[in-house]
Design a protein around this motif. Structure first.
Motif, PDB file in Angstrom:
ATOM      1  N   ARG A 195      12.034 -11.722  -7.008  1.00  0.00           N
ATOM      2  CA  ARG A 195      12.142 -13.191  -7.018  1.00  0.00           C
ATOM      3  C   ARG A 195      11.594 -13.807  -8.307  1.00  0.00           C
ATOM      4  NH1 ARG A 195      12.161 -17.539  -8.022  1.00  0.00           N
ATOM      5  NH2 ARG A 195      12.089 -19.449  -6.771  1.00  0.00           N
ATOM      6  N   ALA A 196      10.842 -13.056  -9.086  1.00  0.00           N
ATOM      7  CA  ALA A 196      10.067 -13.599 -10.202  1.00  0.00           C
ATOM      8  C   ALA A 196      10.925 -14.123 -11.350  1.00  0.00           C
ATOM      9  CB  ALA A 196       9.109 -12.538 -10.725  1.00  0.00           C
ATOM     10  N   ASP A 197      10.372 -15.131 -12.036  1.00  0.00           N
ATOM     11  CA  ASP A 197      10.945 -15.618 -13.289  1.00  0.00           C
ATOM     12  C   ASP A 197      10.248 -14.981 -14.485  1.00  0.00           C
ATOM     13  OD1 ASP A 197      12.887 -17.810 -12.426  1.00  0.00           O
ATOM     14  OD2 ASP A 197      11.069 -18.340 -11.328  1.00  0.00           O
ATOM     15  N   VAL A 198       8.989 -14.580 -14.287  1.00  0.00           N
ATOM     16  CA  VAL A 198       8.248 -13.817 -15.288  1.00  0.00           C
ATOM     17  C   VAL A 198       7.507 -12.709 -14.562  1.00  0.00           C
ATOM     18  CG1 VAL A 198       6.406 -13.823 -17.005  1.00  0.00           C
ATOM     19  CG2 VAL A 198       7.936 -15.782 -16.832  1.00  0.00           C
ATOM     20  N   ILE A 199       7.578 -11.499 -15.099  1.00  0.00           N
ATOM     21  CA  ILE A 199       6.871 -10.362 -14.508  1.00  0.00           C
ATOM     22  C   ILE A 199       5.819  -9.872 -15.492  1.00  0.00           C
ATOM     23  CG2 ILE A 199       7.079  -7.966 -13.749  1.00  0.00           C
ATOM     24  CD1 ILE A 199       9.882  -8.596 -12.746  1.00  0.00           C
ATOM     25  N   LEU A 200       4.573  -9.818 -15.015  1.00  0.00           N
ATOM     26  CA  LEU A 200       3.471  -9.273 -15.799  1.00  0.00           C
ATOM     27  C   LEU A 200       3.057  -7.952 -15.158  1.00  0.00           C
ATOM     28  CD1 LEU A 200       1.355 -12.554 -16.146  1.00  0.00           C
ATOM     29  CD2 LEU A 200       3.150 -11.698 -17.681  1.00  0.00           C
ATOM     30  N   PRO A 201       3.341  -6.809 -15.799  1.00  0.00           N
ATOM     31  CA  PRO A 201       3.090  -5.501 -15.164  1.00  0.00           C
ATOM     32  C   PRO A 201       1.600  -5.168 -15.086  1.00  0.00           C
ATOM     33  CG  PRO A 201       3.850  -5.194 -17.413  1.00  0.00           C
ATOM     34  CD  PRO A 201       3.939  -6.663 -17.135  1.00  0.00           C
ATOM     35  N   GLY A 202       1.117  -4.965 -13.879  1.00  0.00           N
ATOM     36  CA  GLY A 202      -0.288  -4.642 -13.661  1.00  0.00           C
ATOM     37  C   GLY A 202      -0.490  -3.176 -13.331  1.00  0.00           C
ATOM     38  N   ALA A 203      -1.717  -2.823 -13.005  1.00  0.00           N
ATOM     39  CA  ALA A 203      -2.088  -1.436 -12.720  1.00  0.00           C
ATOM     40  C   ALA A 203      -2.216  -1.230 -11.221  1.00  0.00           C
ATOM     41  CB  ALA A 203      -3.413  -1.102 -13.410  1.00  0.00           C
ATOM     42  N   ALA A 204      -1.823  -0.047 -10.752  1.00  0.00           N
ATOM     43  CA  ALA A 204      -2.028   0.325  -9.355  1.00  0.00           C
ATOM     44  C   ALA A 204      -3.497   0.687  -9.141  1.00  0.00           C
ATOM     45  CB  ALA A 204      -1.124   1.489  -8.983  1.00  0.00           C
ATOM     46  N   TYR A 205      -3.892   0.874  -7.886  1.00  0.00           N
ATOM     47  CA  TYR A 205      -5.309   1.082  -7.576  1.00  0.00           C
ATOM     48  C   TYR A 205      -5.874   2.372  -8.143  1.00  0.00           C
ATOM     49  CZ  TYR A 205      -3.950   4.313  -3.781  1.00  0.00           C
ATOM     50  OH  TYR A 205      -3.448   5.370  -3.047  1.00  0.00           O
ATOM     51  N   THR A 206      -5.014   3.328  -8.467  1.00  0.00           N
ATOM     52  CA  THR A 206      -5.486   4.581  -9.059  1.00  0.00           C
ATOM     53  C   THR A 206      -5.584   4.495 -10.578  1.00  0.00           C
ATOM     54  OG1 THR A 206      -3.201   5.388  -9.096  1.00  0.00           O
ATOM     55  CG2 THR A 206      -4.556   5.999  -7.188  1.00  0.00           C
ATOM     56  N   GLU A 207      -5.225   3.339 -11.142  1.00  0.00           N
ATOM     57  CA  GLU A 207      -5.128   3.195 -12.592  1.00  0.00           C
ATOM     58  C   GLU A 207      -6.135   2.210 -13.177  1.00  0.00           C
ATOM     59  OE1 GLU A 207      -0.311   3.934 -12.106  1.00  0.00           O
ATOM     60  OE2 GLU A 207      -1.053   2.007 -12.857  1.00  0.00           O
ATOM     61  N   LYS A 208      -7.152   1.848 -12.383  1.00  0.00           N
ATOM     62  CA  LYS A 208      -8.132   0.875 -12.881  1.00  0.00           C
ATOM     63  C   LYS A 208      -9.467   1.052 -12.174  1.00  0.00           C
ATOM     64  CE  LYS A 208      -6.117  -2.502  -9.666  1.00  0.00           C
ATOM     65  NZ  LYS A 208      -5.410  -3.776  -9.545  1.00  0.00           N
ATOM     66  N   ASP A 209     -10.519   0.705 -12.886  1.00  0.00           N
ATOM     67  CA  ASP A 209     -11.838   0.591 -12.281  1.00  0.00           C
ATOM     68  C   ASP A 209     -11.886  -0.765 -11.585  1.00  0.00           C
ATOM     69  OD1 ASP A 209     -12.539   3.013 -13.403  1.00  0.00           O
ATOM     70  OD2 ASP A 209     -13.482   2.113 -15.162  1.00  0.00           O
ATOM     71  N   ALA A 210     -12.191  -0.775 -10.305  1.00  0.00           N
ATOM     72  CA  ALA A 210     -12.101  -2.030  -9.563  1.00  0.00           C
ATOM     73  C   ALA A 210     -13.019  -2.008  -8.350  1.00  0.00           C
ATOM     74  CB  ALA A 210     -10.652  -2.277  -9.122  1.00  0.00           C
ATOM     75  N   LEU A 211     -13.346  -3.194  -7.861  1.00  0.00           N
ATOM     76  CA  LEU A 211     -14.161  -3.362  -6.665  1.00  0.00           C
ATOM     77  C   LEU A 211     -13.282  -3.787  -5.497  1.00  0.00           C
ATOM     78  CD1 LEU A 211     -17.218  -5.350  -8.095  1.00  0.00           C
ATOM     79  CD2 LEU A 211     -17.160  -2.921  -7.492  1.00  0.00           C
ATOM     80  N   TYR A 212     -13.537  -3.189  -4.343  1.00  0.00           N
ATOM     81  CA  TYR A 212     -12.853  -3.563  -3.110  1.00  0.00           C
ATOM     82  C   TYR A 212     -13.898  -3.716  -2.011  1.00  0.00           C
ATOM     83  CZ  TYR A 212      -8.744  -1.852  -5.623  1.00  0.00           C
ATOM     84  OH  TYR A 212      -7.769  -1.657  -6.558  1.00  0.00           O
ATOM     85  N   THR A 213     -13.753  -4.718  -1.177  1.00  0.00           N
ATOM     86  CA  THR A 213     -14.659  -4.937  -0.061  1.00  0.00           C
ATOM     87  C   THR A 213     -13.901  -4.689   1.233  1.00  0.00           C
ATOM     88  OG1 THR A 213     -15.907  -6.579  -1.319  1.00  0.00           O
ATOM     89  CG2 THR A 213     -16.211  -6.571   1.058  1.00  0.00           C
ATOM     90  N   ASN A 214     -14.392  -3.759   2.043  1.00  0.00           N
ATOM     91  CA  ASN A 214     -13.649  -3.371   3.241  1.00  0.00           C
ATOM     92  C   ASN A 214     -13.902  -4.334   4.400  1.00  0.00           C
ATOM     93  OD1 ASN A 214     -16.169  -2.652   4.197  1.00  0.00           O
ATOM     94  ND2 ASN A 214     -15.589  -0.568   4.751  1.00  0.00           N
ATOM     95  N   THR A 215     -13.322  -4.056   5.534  1.00  0.00           N
ATOM     96  CA  THR A 215     -13.359  -4.978   6.665  1.00  0.00           C
ATOM     97  C   THR A 215     -14.769  -5.238   7.171  1.00  0.00           C
ATOM     98  OG1 THR A 215     -12.280  -5.478   8.793  1.00  0.00           O
ATOM     99  CG2 THR A 215     -13.055  -3.215   8.465  1.00  0.00           C
ATOM    100  N   GLU A 216     -15.699  -4.319   6.936  1.00  0.00           N
ATOM    101  CA  GLU A 216     -17.085  -4.519   7.370  1.00  0.00           C
ATOM    102  C   GLU A 216     -17.930  -5.207   6.299  1.00  0.00           C
ATOM    103  OE1 GLU A 216     -18.934  -0.752   8.131  1.00  0.00           O
ATOM    104  OE2 GLU A 216     -18.662  -0.050   6.087  1.00  0.00           O
TER     105      GLU A 216
END
Length: 685
Positions: free
Chosen positions: A559-580
């Motif tokens: 649907r996009a008019d502009v696409i900015l390609p990002g990294a998948a979760y295995t391709e970046k150092d990142a923080l995630y907060t789980n359900t707890e």
């Protein structure tokens, strides 16, 4: 706590609880005990006999996994019993057992996928003989078809029954068993049917030989070729700890890491086998839409076009963050849009009525490990088997080992444990408080009661009213006390709690997801920034200019008019907060594809282009700005909103377990699993 008992292990006297097995006591003393059938999280089988030890004075060696310290009697002079793990008797016994286990085992090591990670290989070297006395013809066993995930070569099987016990006890589907006796014994599925559990891939890790291996990974790589990176999973909101194995720029497999408080040592099949979706349908360069067609563009051109759109009226700009987003990218986008005066932003893609009333109103307060303590669990609008398979296994464990009782208000489904079905919709929550007998009586008297409310109850137009009803029930039944908080929200998206923590929700009269879509459809919003958001109705965006930032060519990119390609979760150092509410680090295993970049870095570069430069130049500086909401007094009865509820029954938000996000939909393995599930369902009808 059982009474402490003394025992002498290899001349070293130790004191251990009497319920300890001899194996545990020996390991407490520092001795190494080989084993094949024994596993800490499964029942004791005593099949393989590899763990034999000598009880001095006994007529024969003992299986240390199946005998407790309480079974030992002191020596005649009153001194503690003597156990030997390294005597000549033990050495000879183990050599004999190993020789027996290898009678029919084929010499497949050069071509076996278990090679290099095989317990049988390692223990044959350490405890076996250098030759065999058996010259008979080896038997062969037919391969079993267990579905698209588990590859079998049952000729290698040593009948340890780990897989049988896991499928029966932890997964709860009873689809594997040991048939026949003696030389004809073999492990097989019931009527040669495929495995249907969402946890079936764990039998691959449990198998100590090469009898059960990964079908998608077969013959792809050897373990010593792989770079191993510890990370966290984003396929659901559990935050399972995983290890990503990669070779070069390609992820080759995903394995579990042990974390007793989160996923123990199990992972779901989607977590384990989704890795092939990481290399398919990828966005690896920027695109802009011109004359209705997407064409490749430079980063400068794409960012410039986005910047022009973001310089417009902030009331006509909105943003939606998707289910797989990391906290850093959401924080960066929130800061950028906030500097521009944009107030319409939301991370609750499913429209759940949560957030804005304190952190305890949207997390799994008792913690996942708290399920082990619960003695009565009420599930409202959730099917944890599909929404959080690991948590469902915990609930089954609480029923199986802790004798917890379970009640369900919502869809009736096979959850792998018995429960009392108490109703299907919101009205049944209020009715539950007045019920007597059965599960209701048990719940009201429970010492550690627990309510688990899912998105099937909250992601609906009357979700706020349902939340209020559940909160009032929690207050009446004393689910929340000083020493216990059993009010739990079960999320389905890895990004949801992190987004709520950083406040990626509407402010100062801004619009939520439903409001954004309605306004875009009506032409009142001109620009919509989709940060990995694919699970919305794209047709509702009307003629709005759509910016899509993500890793896969899914609904948002179409649907996009502009696409900015990002990294998948295995391709970046990142923080995630789980359900707890547990914040965990994910680490980069491979680099982003092509010209794709880490998501926070894209937004940081965009801030320069839009002349609202963000005040951080690296990941550490960005993380320093992330703050968890302060704790506040929690009254569950004040959650949500008062008002009428509809009679519409609760329905789980997950209809196809294997196709819940862009990575899974790009995976050929997940597609095969989905087709297999449809075939099984049709056969059952």
């Amino acid at each position: 706590m059982s009474e402490l008992r003394k025992v002498n292990v290899d001349g070293k006297e130790i004191e251990v609880p009497g319920h300890y097995t001899l194996m545990q006591a020996c390991e407490e003393a520092g001795a190494e005990i080989p084993r094949f059938c024994y596993h800490e999280r499964l029942s004791v089988a005593g099949n393989c006999r590899m763990c034999l030890v000598e009880w001095v004075g006994a007529p024969k060696p003992m299986a240390s996994c199946a005998m407790s310290v309480n079974d030992l009697r002191p020596n005649r002079d009153g001194t503690p019993a003597n156990i030997r793990t390294d005597s000549a008797v033990v050495k000879k016994a183990r050599e004999g057992v190993m020789e027996f286990l290898l009678i029919n085992h084929p010499l497949d090591c050069p071509i076996c996928d278990q090679g290099g990670e095989c317990d049988l290989q390692d223990q044959a070297v350490a405890y076996g003989r250098s030759h065999t006395r058996y010259d008979e013809v080896k038997r062969a066993v037919d391969e079993k078809n267990m579905g698209p995930l588990v590859k079998t070569n049952m000729t290698r099987c040593i009948q340890c029954t780990r897989c049988v016990r896991f499928i029966t006890e932890v997964a709860g589907v009873e689809e594997l068993g040991l048939v026949n006796r003696g030389e004809n014994a073999e492990i097989t599925t019931y009527l040669q049917a495929n495995l249907t559990s969402e946890l079936s891939g764990n039998v691959i890790d449990l198998c100590p030989v090469g009898a059960l291996t990964s079908r998608p990974y077969a013959f792809n790589a050897r373990p010593w070729e792989l770079n191993k990176t510890e990370s966290v999973d984003v396929m659901d909101a559990v935050g399972s700890n995983i290890r990503v194995d990669a070779r070069g720029a390609e992820v080759m497999r995903i394995l579990p890491r042990n974390h007793d408080d989160v996923n123990e040592e199990w992972i779901s099949d989607k977590t384990r086998f989704v890795w092939d979706g990481l290399k398919r349908q990828r966005l690896d360069k920027p695109y802009v839409r011109e004359n209705g067609m997407l064409r490749e563009a430079s980063w400068g051109e794409a960012l410039g076009m986005v910047a022009e759109r973001l310089k417009g009226d902030p009331e006509r700009i909105a943003a939606i963050a998707g289910d797989l987003c990391d906290m850093e990218s959401m924080k960066a986008l929130k800061d950028l849009l906030g500097s521009l005066g944009v107030t319409s932003m939301d991370c609750r893609v499913d429209g759940a009525a949560i957030g804005g009333q304190g952190r305890e109103g949207y997390i799994f307060n008792s913690r996942i490990a708290g399920i082990d303590e619960a003695d009565a669990i009420l599930l409202i609008g959730t099917n944890p088997r599909l929404e959080a398979s690991i948590i469902n296994a915990r609930i089954r464990g609480a029923w199986l080992h802790g004798e917890a009782e379970i009640g369900v208000i919502g869809e009736a489904a096979d959850l792998t444990y018995p429960y009392e079905h108490l109703g299907t919709g919101p009205a049944d929550i209020a009715a539950f408080a007045g019920k007597r007998g059965g599960f209701a009586a048990k719940f009201k008297k429970a010492k550690w009661p627990m309510i688990i409310i899912g998105m099937g109850a909250l992601a609906r137009p009357d979700g706020a009213q349902v939340l209020r009803a559940a909160g009032e029930l929690a207050a009446k039944c004393k689910v929340v006390r000083e020493d216990w908080n059993g009010f739990n929200v079960l999320h389905t998206a890895a990004a949801r709690v992190g987004g709520l923590d950083i406040g990626f929700i509407p402010s100062n009269g801004g619009k939520d997801v439903a409001g954004i879509l309605k306004a875009a459809s009506a032409g009142d919003i001109d620009t919509v920034y989709l940060l990995g958001a694919d699970e919305i109705d794209m047709s509702a965006l009307g003629k709005a200019f759509v910016i899509y930032q993500g890793s896969h060519g899914d609904a948002g990119a179409h649907r996009a008019d502009v696409i900015l390609p990002g990294a998948a979760y295995t391709e970046k150092d990142a923080l995630y907060t789980n359900t707890e509410g547990r914040m965990q680090d994910g680490f980069r295993a491979v680099f982003p594809k092509g010209k794709a970049r880490e998501d926070w870095a894209i937004i940081r570069a965009l801030s320069d282009t839009v002349e609202r430069t963000l005040p951080y130049d690296d990941l550490d500086a960005l993380r320093a700005t992330i703050r968890r909401p302060d704790a506040a007094a929690f009254d569950p009865a004040k959650l949500g909103k008062a008002g009428k509820v509809t009679a519409k029954p609760f329905v789980s938000p997950i209809t196809d377990y294997y196709m819940t996000n862009p990575i899974a939909r790009a995976s050929a393995t997940m597609a095969a699993c989905a087709a297999n599930a449809v075939g099984i369902a049709q056969a059952a009808e």
